[in-house]
Design a protein around this motif. Sequence first.
Motif, short mmCIF file in Angstrom:
data_model
loop_
_atom_site.label_atom_id
_atom_site.label_comp_id
_atom_site.label_asym_id
_atom_site.label_seq_id
_atom_site.Cartn_x
_atom_site.Cartn_y
_atom_site.Cartn_z
N HIS A 23 0.83 -1.20 0.00
CA HIS A 23 0.00 0.00 0.00
C HIS A 23 0.88 1.26 0.00
O HIS A 23 0.64 2.21 -0.75
CB HIS A 23 -0.91 -0.04 1.23
CG HIS A 23 -1.98 1.01 1.24
ND1 HIS A 23 -2.73 1.27 2.34
CD2 HIS A 23 -2.42 1.86 0.27
CE1 HIS A 23 -3.59 2.24 2.06
NE2 HIS A 23 -3.42 2.61 0.81
N HIS A 28 0.74 3.61 -3.46
CA HIS A 28 1.03 5.05 -3.41
C HIS A 28 2.37 5.31 -4.08
O HIS A 28 3.03 6.30 -3.79
CB HIS A 28 1.01 5.57 -1.97
CG HIS A 28 -0.38 5.76 -1.47
ND1 HIS A 28 -1.02 6.98 -1.39
CD2 HIS A 28 -1.30 4.84 -1.06
CE1 HIS A 28 -2.25 6.81 -0.95
NE2 HIS A 28 -2.46 5.53 -0.74
N HIS A 35 -4.74 2.78 -7.91
CA HIS A 35 -5.24 2.95 -6.53
C HIS A 35 -5.97 4.28 -6.37
O HIS A 35 -6.81 4.42 -5.48
CB HIS A 35 -4.05 2.89 -5.57
CG HIS A 35 -4.41 2.97 -4.12
ND1 HIS A 35 -5.31 2.12 -3.50
CD2 HIS A 35 -3.99 3.82 -3.13
CE1 HIS A 35 -5.42 2.45 -2.22
NE2 HIS A 35 -4.65 3.47 -1.96
N HIS A 39 -9.28 6.60 -3.63
CA HIS A 39 -9.23 7.82 -2.84
C HIS A 39 -10.19 8.88 -3.40
O HIS A 39 -10.06 10.06 -3.10
CB HIS A 39 -7.80 8.37 -2.78
CG HIS A 39 -6.93 7.61 -1.81
ND1 HIS A 39 -6.70 8.02 -0.52
CD2 HIS A 39 -6.25 6.43 -1.94
CE1 HIS A 39 -5.91 7.14 0.09
NE2 HIS A 39 -5.62 6.18 -0.75
N HIS A 121 -6.31 7.48 6.78
CA HIS A 121 -5.63 7.27 5.51
C HIS A 121 -6.37 7.95 4.37
O HIS A 121 -5.77 8.52 3.47
CB HIS A 121 -5.47 5.77 5.22
CG HIS A 121 -4.84 5.52 3.89
ND1 HIS A 121 -3.51 5.80 3.64
CD2 HIS A 121 -5.35 5.10 2.70
CE1 HIS A 121 -3.24 5.54 2.37
NE2 HIS A 121 -4.33 5.11 1.79
ZN ZN Z 1 -4.31 4.49 -0.17
#
Ligand code: ZN
Length: 148
Positions: A23, A28, A35, A39, A121
């Motif tokens: 992750h 990231h 990913h 978000h 997060h």
């Molecule tokens: Zn993330």
Amino acid sequence: MLINVLLFFTGLLGMEGIAYLTHKYVMHGFLWNLHEDHHRPRNGIFEKNDLFAVFFSFPSMILIYLGVHVHPPLLWLGIGIAGYGVCYFVFHDVIVHRRIRLPYKPKSGYMKRIVRAHWMHHSTREKDGAISFGFLYSPPLEKLKQAR
Ligand SMILES: [Zn+2]
Ligand SMILES: [Zn+2]
């Protein structure tokens, strides 16, 4: 028997470490484009980020296959990894992101902490500067905030 139990928990707990590192440094990192949509507010049922769950199912399927056909202890490592996948899905996709709506509210200190840690997060929409990359384990939230 004992060795199988150890292998199962190695798979289960080891995956939290692997998921954390993936992750932080891959999702990231150079695979942020897969990913990123996790978000953002989701439109539709699936997101590109779901590909990571598909990807992570391969090592467990391969180990289970090898465990059945070649080297039995690998079976329990594979089942441990699959077990992590189930725990991750229930925690991350059902409890936190509510993709399946259940009348469940976190009550224990541990559950409250990891749910809050994951929302911390999600406080960013950016690739860089995110905190709190773990899933089923989180250090105390105060420590996470200091890492910001
Ligand atoms: Zn993330
Ligand atoms: Zn999430």
